[in-house]
Design an enzyme around this catalytic site. Sequence first.
Site, mmCIF file in Angstrom:
data_model
loop_
_atom_site.group_PDB
_atom_site.id
_atom_site.type_symbol
_atom_site.label_atom_id
_atom_site.label_comp_id
_atom_site.label_asym_id
_atom_site.label_seq_id
_atom_site.Cartn_x
_atom_site.Cartn_y
_atom_site.Cartn_z
ATOM 1 N N GLY A 28 47.806 12.362 50.762
ATOM 2 C CA GLY A 28 47.450 13.237 51.876
ATOM 3 C C GLY A 28 48.665 13.845 52.549
ATOM 4 C CG LEU A 30 46.738 17.383 50.983
ATOM 5 C CD1 LEU A 30 45.441 18.027 50.498
ATOM 6 C CD2 LEU A 30 47.336 16.499 49.880
ATOM 7 C CG HIS A 34 50.347 17.196 48.090
ATOM 8 N ND1 HIS A 34 50.894 17.190 49.344
ATOM 9 C CD2 HIS A 34 50.587 15.953 47.568
ATOM 10 C CE1 HIS A 34 51.434 16.001 49.591
ATOM 11 N NE2 HIS A 34 51.267 15.240 48.534
ATOM 12 N N GLY A 144 53.755 15.478 40.105
ATOM 13 C CA GLY A 144 54.876 16.362 40.395
ATOM 14 C C GLY A 144 56.203 15.828 39.865
ATOM 15 C CE LYS A 146 60.274 15.232 47.141
ATOM 16 N NZ LYS A 146 59.972 13.857 47.369
ATOM 17 C CD GLN A 150 54.483 8.815 41.486
ATOM 18 O OE1 GLN A 150 54.661 8.023 42.395
ATOM 19 N NE2 GLN A 150 53.920 9.990 41.686
ATOM 20 C CB SER A 182 58.744 15.276 50.963
ATOM 21 O OG SER A 182 58.410 13.968 51.374
ATOM 22 C CB SER A 183 53.893 13.720 53.120
ATOM 23 O OG SER A 183 53.064 14.226 52.100
ATOM 24 N NE ARG A 184 58.049 8.125 53.122
ATOM 25 C CZ ARG A 184 57.490 7.672 51.995
ATOM 26 N NH1 ARG A 184 57.564 8.365 50.879
ATOM 27 N NH2 ARG A 184 56.835 6.518 51.998
HETATM 28 P P1 AMP Z 1 52.299 11.966 47.370
HETATM 29 O O1 AMP Z 1 51.184 12.445 48.245
HETATM 30 O O2 AMP Z 1 53.648 12.085 48.003
HETATM 31 O O3 AMP Z 1 52.025 10.614 46.758
HETATM 32 O O4 AMP Z 1 52.363 12.968 46.144
HETATM 33 C C1 AMP Z 1 51.231 13.225 45.344
HETATM 34 C C2 AMP Z 1 51.656 14.042 44.151
HETATM 35 O O5 AMP Z 1 52.233 15.274 44.593
HETATM 36 C C3 AMP Z 1 52.729 13.352 43.283
HETATM 37 O O6 AMP Z 1 52.424 13.606 41.915
HETATM 38 C C4 AMP Z 1 53.998 14.056 43.699
HETATM 39 O O7 AMP Z 1 54.995 14.062 42.695
HETATM 40 C C5 AMP Z 1 53.480 15.463 43.961
HETATM 41 N N1 AMP Z 1 54.400 16.184 44.840
HETATM 42 C C6 AMP Z 1 54.838 15.791 46.059
HETATM 43 N N2 AMP Z 1 55.724 16.692 46.551
HETATM 44 C C7 AMP Z 1 55.869 17.652 45.606
HETATM 45 C C8 AMP Z 1 56.664 18.834 45.501
HETATM 46 N N3 AMP Z 1 57.486 19.209 46.461
HETATM 47 N N4 AMP Z 1 56.542 19.593 44.388
HETATM 48 C C9 AMP Z 1 55.708 19.206 43.380
HETATM 49 N N5 AMP Z 1 54.942 18.104 43.413
HETATM 50 C C10 AMP Z 1 55.017 17.331 44.512
#
Ligand code: AMP
Length: 278
Positions: A28, A30, A34, A144, A146, A150, A182-184
């Site tokens: 989330g 997003l 995402h 991703g 990113k 993983q 990034s969500s962070r």
């Molecule tokens: P998360 O919500 O951070 O667990 O990310 C969910 C998915 O989104 C994971 O497959 C991440 O690698 C991908 N993701 C997160 N940030 C990015 C980004 N900036 N570009 C591409 N994919 C991303």
Amino acid sequence: MRTISSLSEVKKFRHNLSGTIGLVPTMGALHDGHLSLIKQSNQTCAHTIVSIFINPAQFSKHEDLSSYPQTLDADLELLQGLHVDAVFLPTNNTMYPRGYSTFVNESMLSKVLEGASRPKFFKGVITIVVKLFNIINPSHSFFGEKDAQQLQIIKKIVSDLNYSIDIVSCPIIREKTGLAMSSRNTYLSAESRKSARIIYNALKHGVSILSGGNRNVKIIQQAITKKIQSEPSAVIDYVTISNKVSLEEITGDINCSVLISAAVYFDGVRLIDNISTA
Ligand code: AMP
């Protein structure tokens, strides 16, 4: 777009879909990163299911589980604009009911980089992804670059555990400054957000040294480190140059495709980024 929290309902919903099904697992909060995965799923698959679940199993005690950004209303609004058949929003109790005791691990690729800094992390990630695969039974799943390590690990477990799922890797989406979304990033002050663009600049600097013909790993690593340290508020966790496939750290000269990764703290917020060579 259906929002579903219960296991039996999501299984029934999935059972009634035919054709290819893309699963996009997220935690989330997003952003465009995402959304790029979801758009890729829309283009590839007949149906798309997005999961939003802040997975407690992948956070260590000292990490940011309790403060992890939650923006469910905004997330659902963003998803309304895309072709998403269902959003799966399980509760902690659904995924890890009382007495839950089964975890899945990978014992090679997950030991280095993020796994070395965050020993619990991949066990939690792999367990939740495997559970989502078993529940949704997708034909494709989107991840991703990113989180490059993983992605490699998910590909490995799909192969090792004989899942018939196509893992689709999606490029890193960046802010205009180059900072990887990034969500962070929402934790960062405006000033740190500006400073944090140094990470990508430094990674690109490393690649330019390499393409300029200097293949010595130490020299490139030092140059990247120095560049990141030119931002006084940056605190480096690691800058690592690894074999792109095995993720083994390279020593000596670089003679293969590499993944250059960095984890850097700004304002106490741990940011990761990477760049790879062909
Ligand atoms: P998360 O919500 O951070 O667990 O990310 C969910 C998915 O989104 C994971 O497959 C991440 O690698 C991908 N993701 C997160 N940030 C990015 C980004 N900036 N570009 C591409 N994919 C991303």
